[in-house]
Design an enzyme around this catalytic site. Structure first.
Site: not given
Ligand code: NDP
Length: 445
Positions: A124, A164
């Site tokens: 990561k 991510d």
């Molecule tokens: P994105 O950046 O596309 O979206 C993240 C979302 O979560 C946004 O709505 C963001 O809001 C919100 N968010 C992020 N940090 C916080 C926080 N500290 N508190 C509240 N809301 C938060 O990321 P992904 O959708 O790709 O990833 C989301 C989760 O899924 C993560 O945990 C990631 O590790 C996991 N994941 C992702 C994969 C992938 O293929 N993308 C694969 C496996 C797991 P804001 O816009 O306000 O920051």
């Protein structure tokens, strides 16, 4: 091996890394008994070699904003374990990124990748750079500066990064471009690439779709139908939106989405038109979920997460780590929630997990439920190495099969005498055994 002794030692050596220690504790407590059935593991001190990353690369990233001001951020790549394949795992750009968070993610990734049945080790990376509020050009310059440091340490057979939080198709494109320029090579070093330059169909959808496929597998063990079920989702990024898309397709009701500023409540469930609006708002205008609430007249809860605000049948946390605490978990269970399937990595605190397991609800930890993303990344690597691209249907079918297989592995190792399936235990043991056997066969490294 006594999990508590190993943890005591790790706490002493890495006292300022709470997320890393939390992830290690969860795994060690569930694999302890199985580990101790193989005395050779201890003779080779397998556990320490598995918990501590192979290497950590850290560097400064300097970049220039649109006004000509020079900024610095930290950049990292944690190469955790490559016993079963090249290092593989996403890159996170978020102001909260630090080594503890990346070490926990890389550790989890190792077991997750093992579960997918594909040949991928765990890694990561990321930076404390936040793309929020930055122009396209600023994001591009940052991505280029990041790769100028990292390129020597990655490659199609060594380490293959992906997206991510804060890293989607746009950022992967910029990083891939810079990598190509630095190395003068065109290969499959990044996954999550655009379709025109080696990306796979279904990769953007894969984590969200995969999570729903896993949820369906869990629900089928209890004969429950998804149609009409109320699902609370957190986040509104890649994972959250594609989870919602698949749920809508299957007739479920998505009653919430959120971002780091607050939660929107949609009592009758999102329509596909509304979801399209969210896609556009988030991906093109980089807007906030509050703007969606305002546009469609829905109730908005600033600064709140979805879990205590309303009742739901199913919760699919898809934002970030530790976003469901013990109290949230109790509120969910009291409200009748019978399934939690994690799109995010480690979104539930240890106390929340305990509540879910005690209540004997269907509970899928992220390393099983969200493995669809990295699985299709693995399929992207396979397509790149063959210079082929498979159809949407073909990739989707393979994704379904992989999620089914992960579910079966969880059942194999996690089913207790009374029939309850402990998916945490199942996923941890299944993921661990493959990596452990490979490490034993390869000697002390
Ligand atoms: P994105 O950046 O596309 O979206 C993240 C979302 O979560 C946004 O709505 C963001 O809001 C919100 N968010 C992020 N940090 C916080 C926080 N500290 N508190 C509240 N809301 C938060 O990321 P992904 O959708 O790709 O990833 C989301 C989760 O899924 C993560 O945990 C990631 O590790 C996991 N994941 C992702 C994969 C992938 O293929 N993308 C694969 C496996 C797991 P804001 O816009 O306000 O920051």
């Amino acid at each position: 091996m006594k999990a508590q002794d190993v943890l005591f030692d790790l706490r002493r050596r890495f006292p300022h890394e709470p997320e890393y220690l939390q992830a290690v504790e969860e795994v060690l407590t569930s694999i302890q008994d199985v580990y101790n059935e193989y005395p050779a593991f201890d003779r080779y001190n397998l556990i320490e070699r598995l918990c501590i990353p192979d290497r950590i690369i850290s560097f400064r990233v300097s970049w220039v904003d649109d006004k000509g001001k020079v900024h610095t951020n930290m950049g990292y790549r944690v190469q955790h374990n490559n016993a079963i394949g090249p290092y593989k795992g996403g890159i996170r750009f978020h102001s909260s990124v630090n080594l503890s968070i990346l070490k926990f993610l890389a550790f989890e990734q190792t077991f997750k990748n093992s579960l997918t049945t594909l040949s991928m080790g765990g890694a990561k990376g990321g930076s404390d750079f936040s793309p929020r509020g930055k122009s396209d050009m600023e994001v591009m310059r940052f991505c280029q500066a990041f790769v100028q440091e990292l390129w020597r340490n990655i490659g199609p057979d060594t380490d293959v990064p992906a997206g991510d939080i804060g890293v989607g198709g746009r950022e992967v494109g910029y990083m891939f471009g810079e990598y190509k320029k630095m190395t003068r090579r065109y290969n499959g070093t990044f996954t999550g690439k655009g379709l025109e330059f080696g990306g796979s169909l279904i990769r953007p959808e894969a984590t969200g779709y995969g999570n729903v496929y896993f949820l369906l597998e869990m629900m089928s063990t209890r004969g429950i139908d998804i149609r009409g079920k109320k699902v609370a989702i957190s986040g509104s990024g890649n994972v959250a939106t594609y989870t919602a898309q698949k749920l809508l397709e299957l007739g479920a009701k998505v009653i919430s989405m959120s971002d780091s500023d607050g939660t929107v409540f949609v009592p009758e469930g999102l329509t596909s038109k509304e979801l399209d609006y969210i896609f556009e708002l988030k991906n093109i205008y980089r807007g906030r979920i509050s703007e969606f609430a305002e546009e469609f007249g829905y109730e908005y809860f600033p600064g709140q997460r979805p879990w205590r605000l309303f009742k739901c049948d199913i919760a699919m946390p898809s934002a970030t780590q530790n976003e469901i605490d013990g109290e949230d978990a109790r509120a969910l269970i009291e409200g009748g929630c019978f399934a939690v399937s994690e799109g995010a990595n480690m979104p539930s605190t240890p106390e929340a997990i305990k509540e879910f397991l005690n209540a004997r609800i269907l509970y899928a930890p992220g390393k099983a439920a969200n493995a669809g993303g990295v699985s299709v990344s693995g399929l992207e690597m396979a397509q790149n190495s063959q210079m082929l691209s498979w159809s949407r249907e073909e990739v989707d079918m393979k994704l379904r099969d992989i999620m089914k297989d992960i579910h079966s592995q969880c059942v194999k190792y996690g089913k207790s005498a009374d029939g309850y399936i402990n998916y945490v235990k199942g996923a941890n043991i299944a993921g661990f055994m493959k990596v452990a056997r490979a490490m034993m066969a390869q000697g002390v490294l």
